[in-house]
Design an enzyme around this catalytic site. Structure first.
Site, PDB file in Angstrom:
ATOM      1  N   GLU A 122     -17.130 -20.179  29.990  1.00 58.95           N
ATOM      2  CA  GLU A 122     -16.548 -19.212  31.066  1.00 58.95           C
ATOM      3  C   GLU A 122     -15.174 -19.527  31.332  1.00 58.95           C
ATOM      4  OE1 GLU A 122     -19.451 -18.758  34.147  1.00 58.95           O
ATOM      5  OE2 GLU A 122     -20.611 -17.438  32.881  1.00 58.95           O
ATOM      6  N   GLU A 163     -25.316 -16.335  27.639  1.00 55.70           N
ATOM      7  CA  GLU A 163     -25.818 -16.332  28.957  1.00 55.70           C
ATOM      8  C   GLU A 163     -26.599 -14.835  29.422  1.00 55.70           C
ATOM      9  OE1 GLU A 163     -24.154 -18.933  32.028  1.00 55.70           O
ATOM     10  OE2 GLU A 163     -23.503 -20.066  30.521  1.00 55.70           O
TER      11      GLU A 163
HETATM   12  O1  AHR Z   1     -26.392 -20.487  33.966  1.00 56.19           O
HETATM   13  C1  AHR Z   1     -25.800 -21.087  35.195  1.00 56.19           C
HETATM   14  C2  AHR Z   1     -24.470 -20.746  35.202  1.00 56.19           C
HETATM   15  O2  AHR Z   1     -23.972 -19.371  35.164  1.00 56.19           O
HETATM   16  C3  AHR Z   1     -23.662 -21.119  34.069  1.00 56.19           C
HETATM   17  O3  AHR Z   1     -23.580 -22.705  34.189  1.00 56.19           O
HETATM   18  C4  AHR Z   1     -22.433 -20.564  34.235  1.00 56.19           C
HETATM   19  O4  AHR Z   1     -21.773 -20.542  32.841  1.00 56.19           O
HETATM   20  C5  AHR Z   1     -22.725 -19.251  34.518  1.00 56.19           C
HETATM   21  O5  AHR Z   1     -21.705 -18.902  35.446  1.00 56.19           O
END
Ligand code: AHR
Length: 514
Positions: free
Chosen positions: A195, A318
């Protein structure tokens, strides 16, 4: 034509358009360019966040909970059954604060740090590189390491690669051997930051593209032959400019995958509870989950412009449902229960990934244990497998199987005059010639009768499994851990290449056709 006749005709055409759910399966696959559903679509994610690592995976060698080198035996067994293809670590946002050298060597000498992203707790680094990579060997999964480019350095990341991957004599391989590991682990998957547009450094896409090029040069086997799979930190949901900028500015031979993060969250300021949700909240969650179809289609189209041969993978590293934390738990630990709603998210999302597996070749559910849409919850010595676990286990028949494209016509699931397709499907043929079809009915009230067309399939019989429960809000608790479990599915009838299936409300069915 008088008005009454016209309205009748309109009504009739509405009902005929909505009369039937049909799924047409192309048994010939995708033709000459056969597409395999990469097993890596079924990956998981383990961050130093809440009780994911400490208490979840790792309890320490001295724990009364049965363990192997500190890793819970029950968790290892459950993840082996799940057939976890890869595991991403150490974050997430945590990754860009993590200095791997703090997590090697004698545990009592390892420095502590503060986990600034997640609850401000002290991280004692007792679970580090050796612990994680040895645990991956125990589970039988491939590690996916996320490098720190937010607060680390190029040298630090290059050293990590050398430490875990170099077989010959070098300062880092010498250090690894001093720490008790002779042979390198040969880690293939490397994330270049996480991110980068947010917690990974708040960079612009242009700036990150340059940073990526610099870091990726040193995350290599120094030949750029693609032996290491380097993944660029990707877009936040519909940020198409991010993907465009990376694809335009990073040479193809430096890039194996571009990531994408998308969570099924109702509203970032009002996420709603994980179990006590209403019909509208359920509907909106499903809307967010089904948005994945549009996201992977549009990000893939951008990638197609620069990489028409689809050499670069879209890596959704994610995804999952995100709700308010359970009452009374630390808000920074992201601990939430997991209901049939989560089973629906998992079912439809995995169908989308399967159907786009020409480009989506890796994904990671967030997260494996005790965090967000977990497959496992733990409480001291107790362990619960969530509905999401069961969906992922039922779907693992698709891993590395040949994609059979599907054409789905679905009835609508309607709530407050808003509608979504009730039925979602994907299909594949495995190495033994068995066809697997996964069907999801997200409608909270109506069963769906689905007529499936399987031209070219030998009708050698059909069997199936179903995940269902009496209430959408049902979950597996520590008191009743087996409330929701897969059961045999008997409501499928096969006749001359045609299959008729009745899928109950909010349920997931996986069929096997011989
Ligand atoms: O999964 C939780 C968080 O969500 C992670 O650390 C981050 O990459 C995302 O914003």
């Amino acid at each position: 034509m008088n008005k009454i006749r016209l309205s009748l005709l309109m009504l009739l055409s509405y009902f005929s358009a909505n009369a039937q759910n049909t799924v047409k399966i192309n048994a010939a696959g995708t033709g000459n360019s056969e597409v395999k559903i990469s097993k890596h679509i079924y990956g998981h994610f383990a961050e130093h966040l809440g009780a994911c690592i400490y208490g979840g995976f790792y309890v320490g060698e001295d724990s009364k909970i049965p363990n192997t080198n500190g890793v819970r035996n029950d968790v290892v067994a459950a993840l082996k059954t799940l057939k976890v293809p890869n595991l991403r670590w150490p974050g997430g946002c945590f990754a860009d604060t993590y200095h791997w050298k703090d997590g090697i060597g004698p545990k009592d000498k390892r420095p502590s740090m503060v986990n600034t992203w997640w609850g401000g707790v002290t991280e004692n680094n007792s679970f580090g590189t050796h612990d994680f990579l040895n645990m991956c060997e125990l589970i039988g999964t491939e590690p996916y390491l996320a490098g720190n480019i937010g607060s680390g350095s190029v040298q630090e990341l290059a050293d990590w690669v050398q430490y875990v991957n170099f077989d010959g004599e070098s300062p880092m391989s010498k250090l690894r051997r001093q720490n008790g590991r002779d042979k390198p682990w040969k880690v293939k998957f490397w994330g270049i930051g996480n991110e980068a547009w947010g917690c990974g450094g708040n960079m612009t896409a242009d700036y990150y593209a340059n940073e990526y090029r610099k870091y990726a040069t040193f995350v290599s086997d120094w030949t750029n032959t693609g032996a290491l799979f380097r993944i660029a930190s990707g877009a936040n949901s519909a940020d198409y400019n991010w993907t465009e900028t990376l694809m335009k500015n990073i040479p193809g031979n430096m890039l194996s995958g571009v990531a994408l993060h998308h969570y099924s969250v109702i509203d970032w300021n009002k996420k709603g509870p994980s179990t006590d949700f209403n019909e509208q909240q359920y509907f909106t969650t499903m809307q967010r989950a089904l948005q994945m179809e549009e996201l992977v289609t549009k990000h893939s189209a951008i990638m197609d412009k620069y990489d028409p041969q689809k050499k670069i993978a879209l890596v959704v590293d994610e995804w999952g449902g995100w709700y308010e934390v359970e009452p009374g738990t630390n808000p920074g630990f992201l601990y939430q229960q997991n209901t049939m709603r989560d089973a629906m998210i998992a079912g439809v999302t995995l169908n989308i990934f399967n159907n786009h597996s020409d480009r989506v070749r890796m994904a990671n559910l967030a997260q494996a244990i005790n965090v967000l849409q977990a497959v496992i919850l733990t409480k001291d010595e107790k362990m619960v497998l969530t509905p999401t676990y069961h969906v992922m286990e039922m779907y693992n028949v698709h891993q590395d199987a040949t994609l059979l494209p599907v054409e789905v016509k679905s009835k609508d699931y309607v709530v407050n005059n808003q509608k979504l397709p009730a039925v979602s499907a994907s299909a594949s043929r495995d190495a033994k010639g068995l066809t697997h079809i996964s069907l999801v009915n997200i409608d909270s009230k109506n069963a769906q009768e689905i007529s499936l067309d399987l031209p070219g399939t030998k009708s050698g019989g059909v069997t199936g499994r179903i995940l269902a429960s009496s209430k959408l809000q049902d979950f597996n608790s520590f008191e009743n851990p087996k409330k929701i479990q897969p059961a045999a599915f008997k409501d499928a009838k096969l006749n001359a290449g045609k299959l008729t299936v009745k899928v109950p409300p909010f349920s997931v069915v996986v069929l096997e056709v011989k």
